[in-house]
Design a protein around this motif. Sequence first.
Motif, PDB file in Angstrom:
ATOM      1  N   ASN A 171       0.803  -1.218   0.000  1.00  0.00           N
ATOM      2  CA  ASN A 171       0.000   0.000   0.000  1.00  0.00           C
ATOM      3  C   ASN A 171       0.845   1.282   0.000  1.00  0.00           C
ATOM      4  O   ASN A 171       0.292   2.379   0.003  1.00  0.00           O
ATOM      5  CB  ASN A 171      -0.933   0.008   1.215  1.00  0.00           C
ATOM      6  N   HIS A 172       2.156   1.107   0.028  1.00  0.00           N
ATOM      7  CA  HIS A 172       3.065   2.260  -0.031  1.00  0.00           C
ATOM      8  C   HIS A 172       2.794   3.242   1.102  1.00  0.00           C
ATOM      9  O   HIS A 172       2.626   4.445   0.887  1.00  0.00           O
ATOM     10  CB  HIS A 172       2.957   2.974  -1.388  1.00  0.00           C
ATOM     11  N   LEU A 173       2.777   2.730   2.323  1.00  0.00           N
ATOM     12  CA  LEU A 173       2.565   3.594   3.482  1.00  0.00           C
ATOM     13  C   LEU A 173       3.241   2.980   4.704  1.00  0.00           C
ATOM     14  O   LEU A 173       3.635   1.809   4.707  1.00  0.00           O
ATOM     15  CB  LEU A 173       1.075   3.821   3.734  1.00  0.00           C
ATOM     16  N   TRP A 174       3.360   3.821   5.722  1.00  0.00           N
ATOM     17  CA  TRP A 174       3.931   3.391   6.998  1.00  0.00           C
ATOM     18  C   TRP A 174       2.808   3.093   7.988  1.00  0.00           C
ATOM     19  O   TRP A 174       1.817   3.819   8.045  1.00  0.00           O
ATOM     20  CB  TRP A 174       4.832   4.487   7.575  1.00  0.00           C
ATOM     21  N   ARG A 175       2.998   2.025   8.764  1.00  0.00           N
ATOM     22  CA  ARG A 175       2.057   1.672   9.831  1.00  0.00           C
ATOM     23  C   ARG A 175       2.793   1.806  11.165  1.00  0.00           C
ATOM     24  O   ARG A 175       3.674   1.014  11.481  1.00  0.00           O
ATOM     25  CB  ARG A 175       1.538   0.246   9.654  1.00  0.00           C
TER      26      ARG A 175
END
Length: 322
Positions: free
Chosen positions: A127-131
């Motif tokens: 998803n091309h994001l940081w969690r």
Amino acid sequence: MTAATTRRTAVPPLAVPDHEVLVIGAGFGGIGAAIKLKQAGIRDFLVVEQAGDIGGTWRDNTYPGVAVDVSSFTYSFSFEMNPEWSRAYAPGTELKAYADHCVDKYGLRPHIRLNTRMVSGEFDPVNHLWRGTTADGEMITSRYVVGAPGMLTQPKPPDIPGVADFAGPTLHTARWDHGIALDGKRVAVIGTGATSVQLVPAIADRVSSLAVYQRTPIWVAPKPDLEIPAPMRVLFRTVPGAQKSLRAATTALTETFMTLGIVHNRQLPLLVKGIEALCTAHLRRQVPDPELRAKLTPRYGFGCKRPSFSNEYFRTFTRPHV
């Protein structure tokens, strides 16, 4: 060709992050990053801060004598210079007030979440994001992460056998308890780093005896800490470029002393020897006793440990109760 062979598998949509940018920490690093994000037109950002207030180092360190040891004109944002510093090296309360001023002037309060400590984070390549995960188990997602957690906010008690069994009050400079009075008390200070250089002279007048425990002496240079008179502050407020010019001068001196003298010490040995001579002469002027002076003289080259500035630190050790 059958319908089954032409059927395509539906691609699930990518997850939408909670925020475009997550900034971790609301000290000067996080504040500066947030201001620049707004100036770049990025409005969807969140600043998380583990404590209950902003300011980082200058929120947590309130010990007697706390101040900058880099000129106030340099130790401030170039785009938000403060004409109201009371001294060339401002006390900690003014640095905290300056942090609050910047947060309020640039409208950062709505973007800041206090009492929120990040404990982990991982990148989601699908998803091309940081969690990121908070200490309370909440997940915060973002497209980008700016790390600005600082390094001077977590106290590290000395690892000395038996120190925890000391029966009297124990204070750490990063968690100073102003409810504990030092007046007339026997006080011991463990350490002779930059914080001790400020603390020792600040409490010497108040205590009945002061013992300072030193592992390694520190290089200390004279501190050109002058009070800034009201007419000069008016000049800074009204004359364009006046404070910027002074900032350029103090920054050049700081870079010469702290960067060229430390980072590039091998390339500039004569500069380093000159700084060492300055510090040694400063020590000799303040401590006439050769035996005491020998104890306070570093046995390593300038820059191997963080140096500091003070006009009172060495002189304090010549007092009979110290």
